[in-house]
Design an enzyme around this catalytic site. Structure first.
Site, PDB file in Angstrom:
ATOM      1  N   LYS A 118      44.960  53.624  37.201  1.00 49.42           N
ATOM      2  CA  LYS A 118      44.514  53.083  35.908  1.00 49.42           C
ATOM      3  C   LYS A 118      45.193  53.784  34.741  1.00 49.42           C
ATOM      4  O   LYS A 118      45.437  53.173  33.704  1.00 49.42           O
ATOM      5  CB  LYS A 118      42.985  53.165  35.794  1.00 49.42           C
ATOM      6  CG  LYS A 118      42.293  52.148  36.694  1.00 49.42           C
ATOM      7  CD  LYS A 118      40.870  51.851  36.263  1.00 49.42           C
ATOM      8  CE  LYS A 118      40.270  50.753  37.129  1.00 49.42           C
ATOM      9  NZ  LYS A 118      38.848  50.528  36.899  1.00 49.42           N
ATOM     10  N   LYS A 200      46.093  44.960  46.433  1.00 51.65           N
ATOM     11  CA  LYS A 200      44.687  44.534  46.475  1.00 51.65           C
ATOM     12  C   LYS A 200      44.443  43.347  45.541  1.00 51.65           C
ATOM     13  O   LYS A 200      45.007  43.308  44.452  1.00 51.65           O
ATOM     14  CB  LYS A 200      43.839  45.741  46.032  1.00 51.65           C
ATOM     15  CG  LYS A 200      42.358  45.559  46.089  1.00 51.65           C
ATOM     16  CD  LYS A 200      41.644  46.769  45.486  1.00 51.65           C
ATOM     17  CE  LYS A 200      41.597  46.696  43.980  1.00 51.65           C
ATOM     18  NZ  LYS A 200      40.602  47.584  43.345  1.00 51.65           N
ATOM     19  N   LYS A 203      40.659  41.456  39.805  1.00 47.99           N
ATOM     20  CA  LYS A 203      40.420  40.523  38.698  1.00 47.99           C
ATOM     21  C   LYS A 203      41.238  40.879  37.460  1.00 47.99           C
ATOM     22  O   LYS A 203      41.364  40.074  36.550  1.00 47.99           O
ATOM     23  CB  LYS A 203      38.920  40.413  38.379  1.00 47.99           C
ATOM     24  CG  LYS A 203      38.226  41.693  38.016  1.00 47.99           C
ATOM     25  CD  LYS A 203      36.696  41.495  37.964  1.00 47.99           C
ATOM     26  CE  LYS A 203      35.990  42.811  38.152  1.00 47.99           C
ATOM     27  NZ  LYS A 203      34.735  42.786  38.831  1.00 47.99           N
TER      28      LYS A 203
END
Ligand code: TYM
Length: 336
Positions: A118, A200, A203
């Site tokens: 992130k 992966k 969203k």
């Protein structure tokens, strides 16, 4: 939860309200939540505080939090048997978070792959919350002494850290927390992106064809599966290393039909990928249809959702507040 059920083992899990849930969220986690309700005392949480580690539009975050609760209910979580709540409605989580931040080590937090991922994705907002995120997640779990945590594979490193924090606290003070274990199903623990099956399904992917949202309509679902990246071999065979795209579709098909990998391979022998992809799309659209109907029905009744969340927060707070008092006492905070 009934008085009689108080001796059952405790489960806690959570999901971030950062948008509509993906098929990955459903298969890896939420699908299992309803199934565990008879055997365990379950607490399920909309992790809105965790969502703040990435910049959110305030109005969208509020909307997504209610939608997330409605989707959890639509997926079969029954508020008469389980506690459903929003993380920020139970302040004891953030209280325990601070105690855990003072126990978690810089080195172990630095090793978290999700933090690294992130940070790389949002280099302009590598904030303190993103770094200490696993301490809050440990607080979510340990404050209820949850023994099992149904999650996808991407959360197992965070769970490991929660165990380390629990162990350290128990050693430094006295036995307080039970060691939580992940409940990770073999198939579906990691549903991959339809556009890049080595990554992966997420969203936050910028390519909308990479994921299926639980609210996607039948045409969208069928179209996305038709476009799913596979390989040039033309053989439906389960081999995640050599054939990640096909294997991912097989795993999804298996979840929605209950057929084994051998049965699936046999079913599409000599047919190429066209018929296979079509069948996966149909199975998923059929499987999601009743959940979508329930979701729309529940979401239309905002008052009902809010009542469930209010009662859930009260029940969760009763348990969490007891634990925070105990922890505050053990670490030496003055209590009057
Ligand atoms: P989150 O919101 O990213 O995802 C919610 C759940 O969905 C699973 N998941 C997947 N499973 C299989 N395949 C995928 N492609 C996939 N994508 C997501 C995740 O593993 C997760 O189980 N930190 C958590 C939320 C959280 C939490 C907790 C979970 C906060 N506190 C305490 C358990 C216990 C998260 O960000 O999940």
């Amino acid at each position: 939860m009934s008085e009689q059920s108080e001796r059952k083992r405790v489960i806690l899990s959570g999901i971030q309200p950062t948008g509509t849930f993906t098929l990955g969220n459903y298969i890896g986690a939420v699908r299992n939540w309803a199934k565990l309700q008879d055997e365990f005392d379950c607490l399920y949480m909309v992790a809105d505080l965790h969502a703040l580690t990435v910049r959110q539009d305030p109005a969208a975050l509020r909307r997504h939090s209610r939608e997330a609760a409605a989707m959890i209910l639509a997926s079969g979580v029954d508020p008469k048997r389980s506690i459903l709540f929003v993380q920020s409605h139970v302040p004891a989580h953030t209280q325990l978070n601070w105690i855990f931040c003072c126990n978690a080590q810089f080195g172990e937090l630095s090793r978290m792959t999700q933090f690294k991922d992130k940070s790389a994705k949002h280099p302009d907002n590598v904030n303190g919350g993103l770094f200490t995120y696993p301490a809050l997640m440990a607080a979510d779990i340990l404050i209820y002494n949850a023994e099992l945590v149904p999650v996808g594979q991407d959360q197992t490193q965070h769970l490991e850290l929660a165990r380390n924090i629990a162990q350290r606290f128990n050693n430094n003070y006295s036995p307080t927390f039970v060691m939580p274990e992940g409940y990770v199903t073999k198939e579906g623990a990691k549903i991959m992106s339809l556009a890049d099956p080595t990554r992966k399904m997420s969203k936050s992917d910028t390519n909308a064809n990479a994921f299926i949202l639980l609210t996607d309509d039948r045409d969208t679902i069928t179209r996305k599966f038709k476009r799913a990246v596979t390989d040039s071999e033309g053989e439906v065979r389960y081999d995640p290393a050599a054939k990640p795209g096909v294997s991912n579709l097989m795993a999804i098909y298996h979840i929605f039909t209950g057929k084994t990998m051998e049965e699936i391979q046999h079913e599409f022998e000599g047919q190429g990928y066209g018929a296979f992809k079509e069948a996966v799309g149909t199975a998923v659209a059929d499987g999601l249809a009743p959940i979508q109907n329930e979701y729309n029905r529940i979401l239309a009744d905002k008052e009902y959702v809010d009542t469930v969340l209010k009662e859930g927060a009260e029940s969760a707070s009763r348990i969490a507040n007891k634990m925070i008092q105990k922890v505050y006492r053990k670490v030496g905070l003055l209590q009057l």
